[in-house]
Design a protein around this motif. Structure first.
Motif, PDB file in Angstrom:
ATOM      1  N   LEU A 190       0.835  -1.191   0.000  1.00 22.42           N
ATOM      2  CA  LEU A 190       0.000   0.000   0.000  1.00 22.42           C
ATOM      3  C   LEU A 190       0.875   1.248   0.000  1.00 22.42           C
ATOM      4  N   GLY A 191       0.448   2.243  -0.747  1.00 20.71           N
ATOM      5  CA  GLY A 191       1.170   3.502  -0.825  1.00 20.71           C
ATOM      6  C   GLY A 191       1.836   3.672  -2.172  1.00 20.71           C
ATOM      7  N   PRO A 192       2.085   4.906  -2.571  1.00 19.74           N
ATOM      8  CA  PRO A 192       2.704   5.158  -3.872  1.00 19.74           C
ATOM      9  C   PRO A 192       4.147   4.684  -3.921  1.00 19.74           C
ATOM     10  N   GLN A 193       4.610   4.460  -5.125  1.00 19.04           N
ATOM     11  CA  GLN A 193       6.000   4.043  -5.331  1.00 19.04           C
ATOM     12  C   GLN A 193       6.951   5.147  -4.877  1.00 19.04           C
ATOM     13  N   PRO A 194       7.954   4.826  -4.080  1.00 15.57           N
ATOM     14  CA  PRO A 194       8.953   5.848  -3.733  1.00 15.57           C
ATOM     15  C   PRO A 194       9.586   6.412  -4.998  1.00 15.57           C
ATOM     16  N   GLU A 195       9.797   7.714  -4.993  1.00 17.85           N
ATOM     17  CA  GLU A 195      10.363   8.401  -6.158  1.00 17.85           C
ATOM     18  C   GLU A 195       9.514   8.162  -7.402  1.00 17.85           C
ATOM     19  N   LEU A 233      -0.321  -5.144   1.329  1.00 20.08           N
ATOM     20  CA  LEU A 233       0.243  -5.002   2.670  1.00 20.08           C
ATOM     21  C   LEU A 233       0.264  -3.535   3.055  1.00 20.08           C
ATOM     22  N   ASP A 234      -0.282  -3.213   4.217  1.00 21.24           N
ATOM     23  CA  ASP A 234      -0.206  -1.826   4.663  1.00 21.24           C
ATOM     24  C   ASP A 234       1.067  -1.610   5.467  1.00 21.24           C
ATOM     25  N   SER A 235       1.225  -0.429   6.049  1.00 20.91           N
ATOM     26  CA  SER A 235       2.463  -0.103   6.759  1.00 20.91           C
ATOM     27  C   SER A 235       2.660  -0.937   8.015  1.00 20.91           C
ATOM     28  N   PHE A 236       1.604  -1.608   8.500  1.00 18.56           N
ATOM     29  CA  PHE A 236       1.714  -2.482   9.664  1.00 18.56           C
ATOM     30  C   PHE A 236       1.813  -3.947   9.247  1.00 18.56           C
TER      31      PHE A 236
END
Length: 585
Positions: A190-195, A233-236
Motif C-alpha cells: 500500500l502507498g505510492p512508489q517511492p520516487e 500489505l499496509d504499513s503495519f
C-alpha cells in the motif's frame, strides 16, 4: 473529351461516372457458422490475420533462431607420440521431424495482465476461462487480478468472499484444461512508489518490491496461471483489501521493470485485458455503441467531456477502466495495448492477440460501420497509449527535415525538396502530423478548370514503418476524415487541433499506383475509384452533402448519376493526372 477509364470500358458512358457507395457489404462473418463461439480453430479463423499481423505475432511468440553449433574438433593423440595439427571435423545434426521440432522448440511465453471484473455466473466464467486457456495455447499467459462489484469496499465478509471467488476462478480454469495457482498472499504494498515519476498521471496507490514477484514467477515457471485477489500489505504488514485497479497499476509498473531476468519467464506484460459485464467505452459518435480504438494521449479528456450521463448507469465503470488503461499503458512497452471486453465476447481476445487491432477499423466510413453486424453493444474497445495529433495550416510551421525523413522512409524514395515545397507554397491546405512526425497526411487545394471550387487532394499519406500496425494509421485517417470529407458532423469534433467538426465537408480525392499494396486499404475507405492508366483515382464523398441529398430524396429513389456528380470524374481525372511527381528520378 473524356479521359480513358480502363476499368469502366465495358460500362455505359453514364455508368463510368457513377459514385460507388453503399454497394459494399461486410464479408460473411464466421460468427454465423454452426461451431461454438469459443471453438479454438474457429476463433483463430475469425481473427482473419493479414501477412503483417502473422509476422508480428511470430516475432513475439514464434521460435527464436538458434545460433549455429560450433564445430567439434577431434585431435588424435597418444602418450609418447607426436600429435599432428588438429583437423576440424563438423558433425551435422540430423534434422528432426516438424513434430519433434515443435516439442523441442516451443513458442515463447509472454504475459498479460487481466482484470476479471465480476460477478459472473458459472456459465459466463466458463466462457471467459475457455478464452484465457486458448490465449495460453497461443503463448499469452494471464496474470489475473480478481475484482467483484457484488461486495462493496469495507464489507464485513469481503475478504472471505474474494478468496472464495479466487478459488472459484482457479477451479474453473482447471476444468477448462489449464493449470492455475491461487496467490492469496499480498503481492503489492500500500502507498505510492517511492520516487514516483512525475510524468505518470493518476499513479496507483500501491507499489511492488522485487521479492513480491516470487510467487508469480514461480507459478509462471511451473506453467500455472496465477490468480490474485486485490489485497495489499499496509504499513503495519497487514493484508487489506484495495481497489483492483491499484493492484494492476502496481503490477504493470513492477513487472515491466522486472522484465526478463531468466530465460524461461518474461514478466513484461504485453497486454492489459479488462473483462467485465458492460463491455467497452460508449462513444457519442456511434450512438452509445463502444469506441473501437482509443488514442489515450489525445482523446482521454474528450471522452470524459462527451460521456453522456445515462452511460454512468449503463456503463458505470467505463471511465475508471479508461483511467486504469491509461495508467498501466504508461508503464508498459509502447507496443502494448489494452482491451476492454464483455464476457459475451471472449473469443475476440484471440483476434486481438493475433492482430493487435480492433474488431473493426475506426477509420472505416461511418455508413459502413453503422450497417455492420459486427458492431454491437458488446464490441470490444482497443486502447493504445497513442500519440498527439495536430493540424498545421502554415508551411512555415512545418519541420521540414523531420517531414522529409518521414516521407523518404515511408516511400523508400528521395524527395525532390525544392519542387515539392515550391508547390506547397501555393497549394497547401493543411498537414496533419502524428506525434513527432511519425505519420503525416498532406492535403492541397488543386485549382479546377471550371467555376467549380478547388479540389481537395490528398497529396501524401505516410507513416513510418516502425509505427505501421500500432494504430497510428487509423488515428491519422480519422483526423483526416474530421478535417475534410467528414466536416459538419458532430462525430467529427475529435480533439486533433483542427476545426472541431465545424464547417462544410468537401470531397477528398487522391491517386495511387495500380501496384500499390496499400490499395486494398484504400478501397475499403473510399466512396469509389476508377482506373487511370498506371493510376487508381480514389475519392471520399462529403458525408454531410450525402446526408442532405438522402433526406431530399426520401422515398423517391436514387438516380444512377446524381446531378451534382455529372462531370466531376472527368474534372478530377484531368487535374490529378497532371500533378507532378514529388520524387527525384
Amino acid at each position: 473529351m473524356l479521359p480513358r477509364i480502363p476499368t469502366c470500358s465495358r460500362l455505359s458512358p453514364r455508368a463510368a461516372f457513377t459514385t460507388i457507395r453503399s454497394l459494399r457489404q461486410p464479408a460473411h462473418d464466421l460468427d454465423d457458422l454452426p461451431p461454438s463461439e469459443n471453438d479454438f480453430i474457429v476463433s483463430i479463423l475469425r481473427a482473419n490475420p493479414s501477412l503483417r499481423d502473422t509476422r508480428s505475432y511470430l516475432a513475439s511468440f514464434g521460435p527464436r533462431p538458434k545460433p549455429p553449433a560450433a564445430p567439434v574438433r577431434l585431435t588424435p593423440a597418444a602418450d609418447g607420440l607426436a600429435t599432428k595439427p588438429s583437423i576440424p571435423v563438423v558433425l551435422e545434426d540430423a534434422k528432426p521431424s516438424p513434430v519433434v521440432s515443435s516439442i523441442l522448440d516451443p513458442v515463447i511465453k509472454r504475459t498479460a495482465l487481466v482484470k476479471m471484473q465480476g460477478p459472473f455466473t458459472d456459465v459466463q466464467l466458463e466462457s471467459i476461462s475457455r478464452g484465457l486457456v486458448y490465449l495460453e495455447k497461443l503463448g499469452l499467459v494471464s496474470v489475473i487480478v480478481v475484482e467483484s462489484d457484488a461486495v462493496p469496499r469495507g464489507d464485513h465478509d469481503e475478504r472471505a468472499f474474494l478468496i472464495e471467488e479466487t478459488m472459484r476462478i482457479v477451479t474453473t480454469l482447471e476444468k477448462q484444461g489449464a493449470r492455475a495457482r491461487p496467490v492469496l498472499g499480498s503481492v503489492v504494498r500500500l502507498g505510492p512508489q517511492p520516487e514516483e515519476d512525475d510524468n505518470v498521471v493518476d499513479p496507483p496507490e500501491a507499489h511492488t518490491a522485487p521479492s513480491d514477484f516470487i510467487p508469480i514467477r514461480s507459478a509462471l515457471r511451473s506453467g500455472e496461471i496465477p490468480v490474485i485477489p486485490p489485497f495489499a500489505l499496509d504499513s503495519f504488514c497487514r493484508s487489506v483489501r484495495v481497489d483492483a485497479d491499484d493492484v494492476l497499476g502496481a503490477l504493470a509498473r513492477g513487472m515491466t521493470q522486472a522484465g526478463s531476468t531468466s530465460d524461461d519467464v518474461d514478466l513484461t506484460p504485453m497486454r492489459l485485458m479488462i473483462i467485465n459485464r458492460e463491455g467497452g467505452v460508449p462513444s457519442y459518435a456511434r450512438s452509445g455503441y463502444p469506441h473501437l480504438l482509443i488514442n489515450l494521449t489525445s482523446e482521454y479528456s474528450h471522452i470524459h467531456e462527451t460521456f453522456h450521463h445515462p452511460w454512468r448507469h449503463s456503463n458505470p465503470t467505463a471511465l475508471s477502466n479508461l483511467a486504469l488503461a491509461r495508467t498501466c499503458l504508461s508503464y508498459m512497452p509502447p507496443t502494448s495495448s489494452a482491451i476492454m471486453v464483455s464476457h459475451r465476447s471472449p473469443s475476440s481476445l484471440i483476434a486481438n492477440l493475433i492482430t493487435n487491432k480492433p474488431a473493426l477499423s475506426s477509420s472505416l466510413p461511418h455508413a459502413l460501420l453503422q450497417g455492420n453486424r459486427r458492431l454491437t453493444p458488446h464490441t470490444p474497445t482497443l486502447l493504445r497509449r497513442g500519440l498527439p495529433i495536430r493540424v498545421i495550416r502554415s508551411l512555415s510551421d512545418i519541420d521540414r527535415p523531420k517531414l522529409n525523413a518521414l516521407l523518404e522512409q515511408s516511400f523508400g524514395r528521395t524527395l525532390d525538396e525544392p519542387a515539392f515545397y515550391q508547390r506547397l507554397e501555393t497549394a497547401l491546405d493543411f498537414v496533419i502530423v502524428a506525434g513527432d512526425y511519425v505519420g503525416a497526411a498532406i492535403v492541397t487545394n488543386e485549382p479546377s478548370h471550371s467555376s467549380a471550387p478547388a479540389i481537395s487532394y490528398l497529396d501524401k499519406f505516410a507513416v513510418l514503418p516502425s509505427h505501421q500496425g500500432d494504430g497510428t494509421v487509423d488515428f491519422l485517417w480519422v483526423a483526416l476524415h474530421d478535417e475534410s470529407y467528414g466536416l459538419g458532423h458532430p462525430f467529427s469534433a475529435n480533439p486533433n487541433g483542427g476545426k472541431g467538426g465545424v464547417g462544410e465537408g468537401h470531397d477528398l480525392v487522391w491517386r495511387s499506383r495500380t501496384d500499390n499494396p496499400v490499395n486494398k486499404w484504400y478501397f475499403e475507405r473510399s466512396s469509389g475509384h476508377v482506373r487511370l492508366g498506371p493510376w487508381v483515382l480514389f475519392w471520399c464523398d462529403a458525408e454531410k452533402r450525402l446526408k442532405v441529398e438522402q433526406a431530399k430524396r426520401a422515398n423517391a429513389g436514387v438516380s444512377f448519376v446524381e446531378d451534382w456528380e455529372e462531370g466531376r470524374l472527368e474534372m478530377w481525372s484531368d487535374v490529378v493526372e497532371k500533378i507532378p511527381s514529388s520524387w527525384k528520378k
